[in-house]
Design a protein around this motif. Structure first.
Motif, short mmCIF file in Angstrom:
data_model
loop_
_atom_site.label_atom_id
_atom_site.label_comp_id
_atom_site.label_asym_id
_atom_site.label_seq_id
_atom_site.Cartn_x
_atom_site.Cartn_y
_atom_site.Cartn_z
N ASP A 12 0.86 -1.18 0.00
CA ASP A 12 0.00 0.00 0.00
C ASP A 12 0.90 1.23 0.00
O ASP A 12 2.12 1.10 -0.10
N SER A 43 -6.74 -9.34 -2.92
CA SER A 43 -7.65 -8.21 -3.13
C SER A 43 -6.82 -7.00 -3.49
O SER A 43 -5.70 -6.83 -3.00
N HIS A 80 -16.48 0.21 -0.29
CA HIS A 80 -15.30 1.07 -0.37
C HIS A 80 -15.66 2.25 -1.27
O HIS A 80 -16.51 2.13 -2.15
N ILE A 114 -11.29 -8.75 -6.20
CA ILE A 114 -11.08 -9.83 -5.25
C ILE A 114 -10.88 -11.10 -6.05
O ILE A 114 -11.67 -11.39 -6.96
N TYR A 165 -6.05 0.31 2.92
CA TYR A 165 -7.30 -0.43 2.95
C TYR A 165 -8.26 0.24 3.93
O TYR A 165 -8.02 0.26 5.13
N ASN A 177 -7.11 2.38 -3.62
CA ASN A 177 -6.91 3.36 -2.56
C ASN A 177 -5.49 3.16 -2.04
O ASN A 177 -4.95 2.07 -2.15
N SER A 188 -7.32 -2.80 -4.00
CA SER A 188 -8.17 -1.63 -3.81
C SER A 188 -7.44 -0.42 -4.39
O SER A 188 -6.27 -0.21 -4.10
N TYR A 232 -12.66 0.87 4.59
CA TYR A 232 -13.98 0.36 4.22
C TYR A 232 -15.05 1.05 5.04
O TYR A 232 -14.78 1.67 6.07
N ASP A 269 -12.97 1.38 -6.42
CA ASP A 269 -13.15 0.05 -6.98
C ASP A 269 -12.22 -0.96 -6.27
O ASP A 269 -11.16 -0.59 -5.77
N GLU A 270 -12.66 -2.22 -6.28
CA GLU A 270 -11.86 -3.29 -5.69
C GLU A 270 -11.96 -4.52 -6.58
O GLU A 270 -12.98 -4.75 -7.23
#
Length: 166
Positions: free
Chosen positions: A45, A141, A77, A83, A148, A145, A143, A150, A80-81
């Motif tokens: 991240d 996963s 979120h 998984i 992480y 962002n 994300s 949520y 977009d994500e």
């Protein structure tokens, strides 16, 4: 091929390569429970590599008696994500070797094939359950962002993963 390479994380751009787990601080209870069904492999991240978006990977190694999985409540979120659940059968990579249940906007899906799921920003998803597992499943996963974060459906309040309490 010549000698024009650098090894692993060396060189000018090695800072963009992550080869060890550098997950954010999570509660001890969550980490202990997670170990009962998965081994987290890698985490990236914006705190690990400045400018990066968030991604994590784990091997699911056991089905869980806890359904849905602990603390994996429905949430959304702002971004977009994706998984993923990838089977480990080299003879049939589409065979998940497991049965995994995941909620997408209130609709429960049972997965038995390797799958990548796109979750648009704002769409509710989870709970998540590992119903059965014959062999390890690679889970990831992503994300878009830098960390992480949520919003639990129950409260609608933004939460950072590191703030998750037992």
């Amino acid at each position: 091929m010549g000698e024009n390479y650098v090894m692993n994380t060396e060189g000018e751009y090695g800072q963009y390569i992550v080869q060890t787990l550098q997950a954010p601080k999570m509660s001890d209870g969550f980490k202990e429970f997670y170990k009962t069904y998965a081994n987290r492999l890698l985490w990236m991240d914006g705190n690990v590599v400045p400018g990066a978006f968030q991604m994590n990977m784990a091997w699911y190694h056991s089905a869980s008696d806890c359904r849905p999985l602990w603390k994996h409540d429905e949430h959304s979120h702002d971004t977009d994500e994706m998984i993923g659940f990838i089977g480990s059968n080299p003879e049939d990579p589409y065979d998940l070797g497991a049965e995994i249940e995941i909620g997408i906007n209130g609709e429960l899906h049972r997965l038995t094939k390797s799958s990548i799921i796109f979750i648009p920003g704002g769409m509710k998803h989870l709970p998540l359950s590992i119903i059965s597992l014959e062999r390890p499943v690679l889970h990831f996963s992503i994300s878009l962002n830098s960390t992480y974060a949520y919003k639990p459906t129950a409260t609608g309040e933004a939460t950072d993963l590191t703030e998750k309490e037992e």
